[in-house]
Every structure is written in structure tokens, then in C-alpha cells.
Design an enzyme around this catalytic site. Structure first.
Site, short mmCIF file in Angstrom:
data_model
loop_
_atom_site.label_atom_id
_atom_site.label_comp_id
_atom_site.label_asym_id
_atom_site.label_seq_id
_atom_site.Cartn_x
_atom_site.Cartn_y
_atom_site.Cartn_z
N HIS A 1 1.05 5.25 1.41
CA HIS A 1 0.43 6.20 2.35
C HIS A 1 1.09 7.56 2.15
O HIS A 1 2.32 7.64 2.04
CB HIS A 1 0.64 5.70 3.79
N ASP B 1 -2.10 0.92 8.14
CA ASP B 1 -0.79 1.59 8.04
C ASP B 1 0.26 1.05 9.01
O ASP B 1 1.16 1.78 9.41
CB ASP B 1 -0.95 3.12 8.28
N SER C 1 5.10 6.77 2.06
CA SER C 1 5.62 5.48 2.51
C SER C 1 4.94 4.36 1.74
O SER C 1 3.70 4.31 1.71
CB SER C 1 5.31 5.25 4.00
N ASN D 1 0.86 -1.19 0.00
CA ASN D 1 0.00 0.00 0.00
C ASN D 1 0.90 1.23 0.00
O ASN D 1 2.06 1.15 0.37
CB ASN D 1 -0.88 0.01 1.26
C1 GRF Z 1 -2.82 8.52 -2.54
O1 GRF Z 1 -2.53 9.74 -1.95
C2 GRF Z 1 -2.36 7.39 -1.65
O2 GRF Z 1 -1.26 7.72 -0.86
C3 GRF Z 1 -3.56 7.12 -0.77
O3 GRF Z 1 -4.67 7.35 -1.60
C4 GRF Z 1 -4.32 8.26 -2.64
C5 GRF Z 1 -4.70 7.62 -3.95
O4 GRF Z 1 -4.52 8.51 -5.03
N1 GRF Z 1 -3.50 5.79 -0.20
P1 GRF Z 1 -4.65 7.99 -6.50
O5 GRF Z 1 -6.04 7.39 -6.64
O6 GRF Z 1 -3.60 6.98 -6.76
O7 GRF Z 1 -4.49 9.21 -7.37
#
Ligand code: GRF
Length: 185
Positions: free
Chosen positions: A98, A139, A130, A96
Site C-alpha cells: 500500500h 488494508d 507498507s 499486499n
Molecule cells: C502501487 O502504488 C501499490 O502500492 C498499489 O498499487 C500500485 C501498483 O503499481 N497497491 P504497479 O502496478 O506495481 O506499478
């Protein structure tokens, strides 16, 4: 923004350009009408729609991943805890991203602009993103890679979001390649 899919696009383009020695086998979304799905189709990627409202959501996800012969699962903008079926099946192979420097500014409720507002309110001198392994808690899995950016005292949460998203698009492909090498090395 829900379903924006900019990380998905960055990953797909990195695969296409050879920065990741893998390919996107399937893009799974819970809704058909998102920008993410539109971009995935425009890139010629396989798309599967799996609704989280289905009673057998977890098994459906696992079947979709198996059918597409997926090795690494990448969450991007996934807003809920992943069903345990998927974690059991893809142990240490679910990633994932973050939008902050974990372990700070993570956990339940820390998503989207809430993260960047908290970073600005705390007067942080830097932020970043991250990429981490996914565990049963929000997370908390082991961090694979972080990229950082300095912040100005005048930066608004929107400014921080813009800086961090740019880093995310570099960090996610780098982290996937790292995990790919560790699995295939
Ligand atoms: C990103 O900021 C990511 O860190 C978080 O959700 C957002 C997704 O953005 N988990 P996108 O859909 O990839 O533009």
C-alpha cells in the site's frame, strides 16, 4: 496506473538477482493487454490470465496458484477484495503493498493518487509504503514492513507518488524475503 506492473518487475528482478531466495512461479493478471503482462513475458515469466468476471473466479485463482506450486501470493496493484477461497487456502501467505504508512491513509477508496492527495492535504511530514498481510478487509492485515521518506511542504501529490513508488520497489522484495525466511527458517 492500471496494470503498470512496476512492483511485479521489481520482485521478479530481485528474485533473479538473488535478493529473494525464491522465484516467481506465475504472474496472474485479469487482462492480457497490460504493461504488467508485457513486462512479465519479456522477463520470461509464466503468465496466466484469469478474469474476475468468471463465475468461478475464486476457484480458478486457487487452481492457477496450486498448478504453479505457489507458496506466497503477492498482490501488486490488485484493486478488489481477494476472493475468500484464496485467503482460506493461503492463510497468512498473501501479501499486499500500500502506498502510505498504514494504518493512516488506508481503507476503501484509498488507492492511487487519492492516497497521495490525502497525505498532502493532511500536511504530513513524511509518507512511505507498507507491505502487509491481506485479510478480508481493505488494508487491515498485519504490517510486515514499512519504509518512510520525508516530505517537503512544496511536494505535490505527484511528487509524493514518485518518492513512494521508489520505496515500494525496495520494500516489497525485502518483505517477501522476510516472509520466505519465516516460512522456511
Ligand atoms: C502501487 O502504488 C501499490 O502500492 C498499489 O498499487 C500500485 C501498483 O503499481 N497497491 P504497479 O502496478 O506495481 O506499478
Amino acid at each position: 496506473m492500471k496494470g503498470r506492473g512496476s512492483n511485479m518487475r521489481a520482485i521478479a528482478e530481485a528474485c533473479r538477482d538473488g535478493l529473494i531466495e525464491a522465484e516467481v512461479a506465475v504472474v496472474i493478471s485479469q487482462a492480457d493487454d497490460t504493461q504488467a503482462v508485457e513486462s512479465a513475458r519479456a522477463l520470461g515469466l509464466e503468465v496466466a490470465i484469469v478474469s474476475h468476471k468468471a463465475e468461478d473466479y475464486g476457484p480458478q485463482l486457487v487452481k492457477t496458484l496450486h498448478d504453479a506450486k505457489v507458496d506466497i501470493v503477492c498482490l501488486a496493484g490488485y484493486m478488489r477484495l481477494l476472493p475468500s477461497d484464496v485467503l482460506a487456502e493461503y492463510d497468512n501467505r498473501v501479501l499486499n503493498i500500500h502506498p502510505a504508512l498504514l494504518p493512516k491513509f488506508g481503507g476503501k477508496g484509498m488507492w492511487g493518487m487519492h492516497v497521495h492527495e490525502a497525505v498532502v492535504a493532511a500536511g504530513e511530514a513524511e509518507s512511505g509504503c507498507s507491505v502487509h498481510y491481506v485479510s478480508e478487509n481493505y488494508d487491515e492485515g498485519q504490517v510486515i514492513l514499512q519504509l518512510t521518506t520525508p516530505l517537503e511542504p512544496t511536494d505535490t501529490p505527484e511528487d509524493v507518488a514518485t518518492k513512494v513508488l521508489k520505496l515500494e520497489h525496495q520494500a516489497y522484495p525485502m518483505a517477501i524475503q522476510k516472509v520466505w525466511e519465516s516460512l522456511n527458517g
